[in-house]
Design a protein around this motif. Sequence first.
Motif, mmCIF file in Angstrom:
data_model
loop_
_atom_site.group_PDB
_atom_site.id
_atom_site.type_symbol
_atom_site.label_atom_id
_atom_site.label_comp_id
_atom_site.label_asym_id
_atom_site.label_seq_id
_atom_site.Cartn_x
_atom_site.Cartn_y
_atom_site.Cartn_z
ATOM 1 N N GLU A 1 -15.147 18.408 39.026
ATOM 2 C CA GLU A 1 -16.243 18.366 38.463
ATOM 3 C C GLU A 1 -15.846 17.578 37.480
ATOM 4 O O GLU A 1 -17.264 16.702 37.051
ATOM 5 N N GLU B 1 -24.586 18.809 33.383
ATOM 6 C CA GLU B 1 -25.022 19.850 33.615
ATOM 7 C C GLU B 1 -24.973 20.008 35.018
ATOM 8 O O GLU B 1 -24.935 21.619 35.855
ATOM 9 N N THR B 2 -25.216 19.203 35.793
ATOM 10 C CA THR B 2 -25.481 19.697 36.783
ATOM 11 C C THR B 2 -24.154 19.946 37.709
ATOM 12 O O THR B 2 -23.768 20.929 39.024
ATOM 13 N N LEU C 1 -21.303 21.100 36.398
ATOM 14 C CA LEU C 1 -21.041 22.717 36.228
ATOM 15 C C LEU C 1 -22.109 23.954 37.524
ATOM 16 O O LEU C 1 -21.701 24.575 37.540
ATOM 17 N N ARG C 2 -23.136 23.402 37.654
ATOM 18 C CA ARG C 2 -23.926 24.038 37.853
ATOM 19 C C ARG C 2 -23.349 24.116 39.862
ATOM 20 O O ARG C 2 -23.292 25.390 40.360
ATOM 21 N N ILE C 3 -22.908 22.890 40.322
ATOM 22 C CA ILE C 3 -21.753 23.052 41.474
ATOM 23 C C ILE C 3 -21.233 23.830 41.626
ATOM 24 O O ILE C 3 -20.476 24.479 42.605
ATOM 25 N N ASP D 1 -19.732 26.265 39.909
ATOM 26 C CA ASP D 1 -19.994 27.304 39.257
ATOM 27 C C ASP D 1 -20.154 27.930 40.621
ATOM 28 O O ASP D 1 -19.902 29.306 41.100
ATOM 29 N N THR D 2 -21.420 28.107 41.419
ATOM 30 C CA THR D 2 -21.951 27.919 42.981
ATOM 31 C C THR D 2 -20.572 28.146 43.792
ATOM 32 O O THR D 2 -20.124 28.770 44.358
ATOM 33 N N GLU E 1 -28.008 22.687 45.280
ATOM 34 C CA GLU E 1 -27.725 22.656 43.978
ATOM 35 C C GLU E 1 -28.870 21.330 42.955
ATOM 36 O O GLU E 1 -28.878 21.391 42.337
ATOM 37 N N LYS F 1 -32.094 21.607 43.389
ATOM 38 C CA LYS F 1 -32.245 23.160 42.135
ATOM 39 C C LYS F 1 -33.051 21.527 40.728
ATOM 40 O O LYS F 1 -34.088 22.640 40.365
ATOM 41 N N VAL F 2 -32.066 20.942 40.592
ATOM 42 C CA VAL F 2 -32.721 20.539 39.298
ATOM 43 C C VAL F 2 -33.757 19.480 39.544
ATOM 44 O O VAL F 2 -34.198 18.779 38.864
ATOM 45 N N ALA G 1 -31.409 16.035 34.386
ATOM 46 C CA ALA G 1 -31.411 17.718 34.092
ATOM 47 C C ALA G 1 -31.707 17.447 32.487
ATOM 48 O O ALA G 1 -31.727 18.049 31.644
#
Length: 419
Positions: free
Chosen positions: A151, A162-163, A165-167, A169-170, A192, A195-196, A381
């Motif tokens: 992270e 934000e990006t 955290l998305r990466i 988490d996935t 990810e 998606k953004v 984002a």
Amino acid sequence: MALGFIKKMFSFGKDEAEDKAKSAEVEADAVVVEPAPEPEPKPVVVEPVTEIVEPEARVEPAPDLDPAPVPDNLLESPSDTVAQSEPALPEGFVVAGARDLATEAPEPIRKLSWIERLRQGLARTSAQLGAQISALFTKRKLDEDTLEELEDLLIRADLGVETALRITDTLSSERYGKDVSGEDVSRIMAGEIVKVLKPVAKPLELDLSHKPHVILVVGVNGTGKTTTIGKLAAKLSRAGLKVMLAAGDTFRAAAIEQLHIWASRIGCEIVSTKLGADAAGLAYDAYEKAKASGQDVLIIDTAGRLQNKTELMAELEKIVRVLGKLDPEAPHTVLQTLDATTGQNALNQVEIFRNVAGVSGLIMTKLDGTARGGILVAIAAKHKLPVYFIGVGEGVDDLEPFDAEDFAEAIAGLQTQKQ
């Protein structure tokens, strides 16, 4: 009888000489007498092989046979053949007056496709990010410590919180407690990022019911604002639209001159004024002239002096007000140019110009030669503004519509089949 024998003896050599002379005369006569000339055959013109063999008419070899190579001498010009017939000297020597054929006839350079240029432009970003990710996941299982390190790494790469955290988490939901490779992380990261970016990858809409459609271009000096205007004007002109430029950055002589050069290259009209003149007054004149001459699009340059934000913003507000009086919906599009090399500063620039000029879309420039290309993901984002175009060079064709998948795969270092 004896007398006759004696005469023969004395005339023997003479007779022989006379016989030879007669024989020579006969031969000479035979040479002089020539046969009747035959009609000359019509010359046969042999065309060069390289001119009569068309690509469409070429006979393809059978699948299991290799095509016969074309002899080198069929591809050479006469001058090349003469040069190659010169004696071969030892290394370190050259024939006096010999021509360097390689210099005179260089191999044609293959033009790179857009995706190849994009990969090349983002090579520093993807290489740095890929190396750090690979080093992080060498012989390690995915645990909480590894996720925290990843992270931090993604945030430092300007991808945004934000990006990042998305990466993570996935990645955690798919691979927690298991061995993870750099390829796994790159694949998930690309997914990810798409998606953004997908919601902001939009084409620039032109409402040609308004003539002219006014495009106001804003941005900090040095972000490629004037060059981007020239590239956009070139693309629109190629499409058959009538385009007018307005040199609204009246505080920089270089910007006015540069825009004049672009207008000359493209063959479009330009409106400019003296250095230091009122930019809002120029915008007014440009709109009136564009409307009177039936222009489809009017692109207005503006100043970008952030060292004096109050004066700059007041000037932009005045330009917007003046255009609004001429057409209540003008400016129809407000584009902001961003320099990828500025990293986190680009986020603040969007905030400032969006509040004053009502920015409706972004163009990211100078993605080539920077390791901070991830900032576009963070901007998308946070601000969720449309990203219309991205640039990876100075040429007209180096500004292309933004594609989320292409960008994500390039920044993650993944190979794509799109060409």
